[in-house]
Scaffold this motif. Sequence first.
Motif, PDB file in Angstrom:
ATOM      1  N   PRO A 185      14.018  52.223  36.833  1.00 30.62           N
ATOM      2  CA  PRO A 185      14.391  53.642  36.991  1.00 30.62           C
ATOM      3  C   PRO A 185      14.119  54.218  38.375  1.00 30.62           C
ATOM      4  CG  PRO A 185      13.364  53.295  34.861  1.00 30.62           C
ATOM      5  CD  PRO A 185      13.231  51.997  35.601  1.00 30.62           C
ATOM      6  N   TRP A 186      12.999  53.881  39.006  1.00 33.08           N
ATOM      7  CA  TRP A 186      12.678  54.467  40.310  1.00 33.08           C
ATOM      8  C   TRP A 186      13.705  54.107  41.370  1.00 33.08           C
ATOM      9  CZ3 TRP A 186      12.214  51.525  44.681  1.00 33.08           C
ATOM     10  CH2 TRP A 186      12.025  50.156  44.515  1.00 33.08           C
ATOM     11  N   HIS A 187      14.437  53.023  41.149  1.00 30.40           N
ATOM     12  CA  HIS A 187      15.359  52.458  42.140  1.00 30.40           C
ATOM     13  C   HIS A 187      16.744  53.096  42.087  1.00 30.40           C
ATOM     14  CE1 HIS A 187      17.873  49.258  43.979  1.00 30.40           C
ATOM     15  NE2 HIS A 187      16.761  48.837  44.560  1.00 30.40           N
TER      16      HIS A 187
ATOM     17  N   PRO B 270      11.754  60.593  36.541  1.00 31.06           N
ATOM     18  CA  PRO B 270      10.350  60.826  36.182  1.00 31.06           C
ATOM     19  C   PRO B 270      10.078  60.778  34.680  1.00 31.06           C
ATOM     20  CG  PRO B 270      11.401  62.885  36.799  1.00 31.06           C
ATOM     21  CD  PRO B 270      12.371  61.788  37.145  1.00 31.06           C
ATOM     22  N   GLY B 271      11.107  60.650  33.888  1.00 37.08           N
ATOM     23  CA  GLY B 271      10.888  60.453  32.459  1.00 37.08           C
ATOM     24  C   GLY B 271      10.185  59.160  32.132  1.00 37.08           C
ATOM     25  N   TYR B 272      10.204  58.201  33.082  1.00 33.94           N
ATOM     26  CA  TYR B 272       9.549  56.904  32.898  1.00 33.94           C
ATOM     27  C   TYR B 272       8.301  56.743  33.765  1.00 33.94           C
ATOM     28  CZ  TYR B 272      14.028  55.723  30.749  1.00 33.94           C
ATOM     29  OH  TYR B 272      15.143  55.711  29.944  1.00 33.94           O
TER      30      TYR B 272
ATOM     31  N   ASP C  62      14.253  63.959  40.608  1.00 32.67           N
ATOM     32  CA  ASP C  62      15.692  63.975  40.349  1.00 32.67           C
ATOM     33  C   ASP C  62      16.031  62.966  39.258  1.00 32.67           C
ATOM     34  OD1 ASP C  62      18.412  64.839  41.068  1.00 32.67           O
ATOM     35  OD2 ASP C  62      18.669  62.802  41.839  1.00 32.67           O
ATOM     36  N   ASP C  63      17.130  63.195  38.576  1.00 29.79           N
ATOM     37  CA  ASP C  63      17.699  62.225  37.647  1.00 29.79           C
ATOM     38  C   ASP C  63      16.858  62.092  36.379  1.00 29.79           C
ATOM     39  OD1 ASP C  63      19.186  60.261  36.451  1.00 29.79           O
ATOM     40  OD2 ASP C  63      18.796  58.713  37.950  1.00 29.79           O
ATOM     41  N   PHE C  64      16.777  63.193  35.618  1.00 27.38           N
ATOM     42  CA  PHE C  64      16.155  63.094  34.296  1.00 27.38           C
ATOM     43  C   PHE C  64      16.699  64.210  33.408  1.00 27.38           C
ATOM     44  CE2 PHE C  64      13.492  66.082  36.419  1.00 27.38           C
ATOM     45  CZ  PHE C  64      12.613  66.706  35.544  1.00 27.38           C
TER      46      PHE C  64
ATOM     47  N   ASP D 161       7.834  56.296  63.539  1.00 27.05           N
ATOM     48  CA  ASP D 161       8.118  56.614  64.936  1.00 27.05           C
ATOM     49  C   ASP D 161       8.462  58.091  65.127  1.00 27.05           C
ATOM     50  OD1 ASP D 161      10.630  56.816  63.828  1.00 27.05           O
ATOM     51  OD2 ASP D 161      11.554  55.264  65.071  1.00 27.05           O
ATOM     52  N   GLY D 162       8.115  58.923  64.170  1.00 28.38           N
ATOM     53  CA  GLY D 162       8.362  60.353  64.298  1.00 28.38           C
ATOM     54  C   GLY D 162       9.664  60.819  63.687  1.00 28.38           C
ATOM     55  N   ARG D 163      10.591  59.911  63.410  1.00 26.06           N
ATOM     56  CA  ARG D 163      11.832  60.320  62.765  1.00 26.06           C
ATOM     57  C   ARG D 163      11.587  60.616  61.276  1.00 26.06           C
ATOM     58  NH1 ARG D 163      15.963  55.571  64.123  1.00 26.06           N
ATOM     59  NH2 ARG D 163      14.041  54.381  63.811  1.00 26.06           N
ATOM     60  N   VAL D 164      12.389  61.499  60.737  1.00 29.83           N
ATOM     61  CA  VAL D 164      12.303  61.778  59.308  1.00 29.83           C
ATOM     62  C   VAL D 164      12.916  60.601  58.559  1.00 29.83           C
ATOM     63  CG1 VAL D 164      13.033  63.307  57.440  1.00 29.83           C
ATOM     64  CG2 VAL D 164      12.388  64.262  59.664  1.00 29.83           C
ATOM     65  N   THR D 165      12.137  59.997  57.700  1.00 31.61           N
ATOM     66  CA  THR D 165      12.584  58.814  56.969  1.00 31.61           C
ATOM     67  C   THR D 165      12.525  59.092  55.483  1.00 31.61           C
ATOM     68  OG1 THR D 165      11.777  57.347  58.704  1.00 31.61           O
ATOM     69  CG2 THR D 165      12.155  56.369  56.544  1.00 31.61           C
ATOM     70  N   PHE D 166      13.616  58.810  54.800  1.00 29.42           N
ATOM     71  CA  PHE D 166      13.667  58.993  53.352  1.00 29.42           C
ATOM     72  C   PHE D 166      12.611  58.108  52.712  1.00 29.42           C
ATOM     73  CE2 PHE D 166      16.644  60.415  49.935  1.00 29.42           C
ATOM     74  CZ  PHE D 166      16.004  59.835  48.855  1.00 29.42           C
ATOM     75  N   ALA D 167      11.695  58.700  51.966  1.00 29.73           N
ATOM     76  CA  ALA D 167      10.592  57.972  51.346  1.00 29.73           C
ATOM     77  C   ALA D 167      10.730  58.069  49.827  1.00 29.73           C
ATOM     78  CB  ALA D 167       9.257  58.538  51.800  1.00 29.73           C
ATOM     79  N   ARG D 168      11.005  56.940  49.194  1.00 25.90           N
ATOM     80  CA  ARG D 168      11.205  56.891  47.745  1.00 25.90           C
ATOM     81  C   ARG D 168       9.935  56.376  47.070  1.00 25.90           C
ATOM     82  NH1 ARG D 168      15.740  56.393  44.160  1.00 25.90           N
ATOM     83  NH2 ARG D 168      17.134  56.639  45.949  1.00 25.90           N
ATOM     84  N   VAL D 169       9.608  56.978  45.926  1.00 25.09           N
ATOM     85  CA  VAL D 169       8.396  56.601  45.200  1.00 25.09           C
ATOM     86  C   VAL D 169       8.692  55.458  44.232  1.00 25.09           C
ATOM     87  CG1 VAL D 169       6.639  57.368  43.560  1.00 25.09           C
ATOM     88  CG2 VAL D 169       7.416  58.913  45.385  1.00 25.09           C
ATOM     89  N   TYR D 170       7.900  54.420  44.352  1.00 24.74           N
ATOM     90  CA  TYR D 170       7.950  53.293  43.421  1.00 24.74           C
ATOM     91  C   TYR D 170       6.959  53.514  42.280  1.00 24.74           C
ATOM     92  CZ  TYR D 170       6.311  48.913  41.425  1.00 24.74           C
ATOM     93  OH  TYR D 170       5.897  47.949  40.543  1.00 24.74           O
ATOM     94  N   PHE D 171       7.355  53.117  41.074  1.00 23.64           N
ATOM     95  CA  PHE D 171       6.411  53.086  39.957  1.00 23.64           C
ATOM     96  C   PHE D 171       6.912  52.090  38.919  1.00 23.64           C
ATOM     97  CE2 PHE D 171       9.570  56.350  39.096  1.00 23.64           C
ATOM     98  CZ  PHE D 171       9.947  56.123  37.779  1.00 23.64           C
ATOM     99  N   PRO D 172       6.001  51.355  38.274  1.00 23.45           N
ATOM    100  CA  PRO D 172       6.400  50.521  37.143  1.00 23.45           C
ATOM    101  C   PRO D 172       6.801  51.436  35.986  1.00 23.45           C
ATOM    102  CG  PRO D 172       4.230  49.903  37.986  1.00 23.45           C
ATOM    103  CD  PRO D 172       4.579  51.218  38.594  1.00 23.45           C
ATOM    104  N   ALA D 173       7.946  51.216  35.400  1.00 25.46           N
ATOM    105  CA  ALA D 173       8.435  52.103  34.351  1.00 25.46           C
ATOM    106  C   ALA D 173       7.500  52.093  33.160  1.00 25.46           C
ATOM    107  CB  ALA D 173       9.842  51.687  33.904  1.00 25.46           C
ATOM    108  N   GLY D 174       7.275  53.290  32.618  1.00 26.20           N
ATOM    109  CA  GLY D 174       6.443  53.399  31.430  1.00 26.20           C
ATOM    110  C   GLY D 174       5.028  52.924  31.648  1.00 26.20           C
ATOM    111  N   GLY D 175       4.542  53.055  32.887  1.00 27.47           N
ATOM    112  CA  GLY D 175       3.178  52.646  33.168  1.00 27.47           C
ATOM    113  C   GLY D 175       2.994  51.146  33.191  1.00 27.47           C
TER     114      GLY D 175
END
Length: 267
Positions: A77-79, A129-131, A155-157, A51-65
């Motif tokens: 880890p992504w959480h 991002p180490g995972y 962040d957080d590595f 809706d046009g507001r700035v929304t915190f967008a977090r990246v999901y990934f399965p750890a270690g591929g």
Amino acid sequence: MSRRARWRATLGLGLLATAGTVAVLDAQQGRRGDRSADCYVPEQCPRAPYDGRVTFARVYFPAGGGSGMMGGFGEPPWHHDRPWAERNLSSIIREISYMRTFDGWHGGNVFALDDPEIFRHPVLWLAEPGYWVPTDEQVLALRAYLEKGGFIIFDDFFDQHWVNFSRQMARVLPELRPIRLTGSEPVFRSFFDIDIHALNIVYRGYTPEFYGIFEDNDPTKRQLAMINYNGDIGEFMEYSATGFAPVDVTNEAYRLAVNYFFYTMVH
């Protein structure tokens, strides 16, 4: 620093204390029993409509591929630091500026990198991002996102986790390299005037190091990525009213995060 900049920094710090108190009350209430914000794949996570507001967008990934490895407190880890870090930061940005941010209880949205919805969000946040081992499709998607003007925060590595992070970013942007920041870069002046050499956000014995990725490997051009190595500002934001760290140290983490978002808005 100019008189106006000093006034803005002083005002901002005072508001950080006020906004932080309000935001973290919500976080503490969540920690006392509301676990409904915990979700471990994007399809399960509540999503704010665009809706046009700035929304915190977090990246999901399965750890270690795809290993499914879980980190502390049974989280992937992504959480880590979700949703309280994003909820608290969003509240603070609203209080100290005219930027409209999403204020839902779940903090923000969660996306895999190959979800086309990422292109509606100017900033992505990727924890641990180490995972992180993106698929080939996600590599191409992140490259396209950054080339179109997006900005990503890592962040957080710590320690050897740099090896995997640098390997994956070499897949995304093989022509570019992380450059250690000196503190003179615009990202540290975008809202607060931050002296990175005076920061006191030591975490688990590590002193944070800041790196950036820039167009043409030129720090005078647009910054595409912010890299918080040997640091975890999300942790300070998550636990900002629990006695985890002194208020002045927690404020340093918030000031950095606020600047990252504002840099993106003006570049």
